[in-house]
Design an enzyme around this catalytic site. Structure first.
Site, PDB file in Angstrom:
ATOM      1  N   CYS A 137       3.604  12.415   8.811  1.00  0.00           N
ATOM      2  CA  CYS A 137       3.153  12.479  10.196  1.00  0.00           C
ATOM      3  C   CYS A 137       4.338  12.746  11.130  1.00  0.00           C
ATOM      4  CB  CYS A 137       2.394  11.191  10.541  1.00  0.00           C
ATOM      5  SG  CYS A 137       1.359  11.361  11.992  1.00  0.00           S
ATOM      6  N   HIS A 163      -1.527  10.355   5.755  1.00  0.00           N
ATOM      7  CA  HIS A 163      -0.757   9.133   5.482  1.00  0.00           C
ATOM      8  C   HIS A 163      -1.032   8.559   4.088  1.00  0.00           C
ATOM      9  CE1 HIS A 163       0.759   8.337   9.595  1.00  0.00           C
ATOM     10  NE2 HIS A 163      -0.290   9.059   9.952  1.00  0.00           N
ATOM     11  N   GLU A 176       0.614   6.325   2.595  1.00  0.00           N
ATOM     12  CA  GLU A 176       0.913   4.879   2.613  1.00  0.00           C
ATOM     13  C   GLU A 176      -0.272   4.061   3.132  1.00  0.00           C
ATOM     14  OE1 GLU A 176       1.880   6.967   4.846  1.00  0.00           O
ATOM     15  OE2 GLU A 176       1.857   6.057   6.829  1.00  0.00           O
TER      16      GLU A 176
END
Lengths: 81, 227
Positions: free
Chosen positions: B86, B195, B197
């Site tokens: 990002c 994302h 994560e």
């Protein structure tokens, strides 16, 4: 002292959805003549008296930080402040 | 394997990144503040999402002037893994570690939802745990994720197999060739808008992102651990 006026705009090849939205709004309120709107940035940078060449400094700053030359172009005017 | 999570003023996915590594992947991880000048002792660097320096001037432009960036460029130059997610992706393009740039989403909206990605290249150090063409679910959260590069660069990205992920089905931001993530020519730097994560445990809605981190560890073990 110098005052530098820097104009940063998106390259022609880059779509400007923000500009298109503003164009649409202007047309909606009756400004049918508006055929395109491009939105950019305007910076005023004041430079103290220096031995270095101001033109060179401004160009360097534009290339290194102030613009991303992948998507943007710039022009500037140097004035006595 | 020991990871660094870079932290800039305005980073806001650093804690997610830290926990994905520590709790889900089970590897070592430390935060590294942007004023640090060295990345010695780390085996991989993660540049997290957020709004570094409030996205002033351009996303990632201010962060690129931080002290740590000199060390990061050196680290990447040594062929060690660097992942930017990002805002991290935006920072890596500003730093010139990845080609192109991220511009405003075509629909001008901040897009925050889970999207489908297609694994275009499963031969990289970031994607070796995925199947070729596998479709995975990963959340996005960005207002400027519209990838752009010139035609010459796009041809090169395709020719070198540098497109890691593309948006499958619907393109949420107008990015060129549906690009969601790209790898540098050398293969050790990945930048992506989605994302991984945030998709590291089923409890938060999916674990498709975990394989990305597992890929990095697998590659590192093969290189560094003697059998």
């Amino acid at each position: 002292m110098k005052k530098v006026k820097i104009y940063v705009t998106l390259k022609e090849s880059i779509l400007d959805p923000q500009g298109s939205a503003v164009q649409g709004s202007l047309q909606k309120i009756g400004y049918n003549e508006v055929s395109d709107v491009r939105i950019g940035k305007y910076l005023e940078v004041t430079i103290s008296d220096t031995d270095r060449d101001v033109d060179t400094i401004v160009k360097e700053m534009c290339e290194k930080v102030l613009t991303n030359t992948v998507i943007e172009k710039y022009r500037y005017e140097i004035e006595e402040a | 394997m020991k990871f660094a999570v870079l932290v800039f003023p305005g980073s806001n996915c650093d804690i997610d990144m830290y926990h994905a590594i520590k709790d889900e992947l089970g590897e070592e991880v430390e935060y590294v503040w942007h004023t640090a000048t060295s990345l010695e002792g780390f085996d991989g660097v993660l540049v997290p999402g957020g709004f570094s320096y409030g996205d002033y001037l351009r996303c990632g432009a201010m962060a690129n002037q931080s002290n740590i960036m000199t060390a990061l460029k050196e680290f990447a130059g040594q062929g060690k893994p660097v992942l930017g997610v990002c805002n991290g992706f935006q920072i890596l393009t500003e730093a010139g570690l990845l080609p192109g740039a991220l511009i405003r989403n075509k629909n001008l909206k901040f897009m925050c939802r889970t999207v489908q990605l297609k694994v275009e290249n499963n031969n990289s150090l970031f994607t070796n745990q995925y199947e070729a063409g596998e479709v995975i679910n990963i959340p996005i959260a960005h207002g400027e994720g519209n990838y752009y590069c010139d035609e010459e660069t796009l041809t090169e990205l395709k020719a070198n197999n540098q497109i890691a992920f593309t948006y499958e089905g619907e393109n949420p931001n107008g990015s060129l060739a549906d690009i969601a993530g790209i790898i540098n020519k050398e293969g050790n730097v990945l930048g992506m808008m989605p994302h991984p994560e945030r998709a590291a445990n089923e409890i938060v809605g999916g674990a498709d992102g975990l394989k990305l981190f597992k890929s990095i560890v697998k590659q590192w073990r093969e290189q560094h651990v003697n059998n």
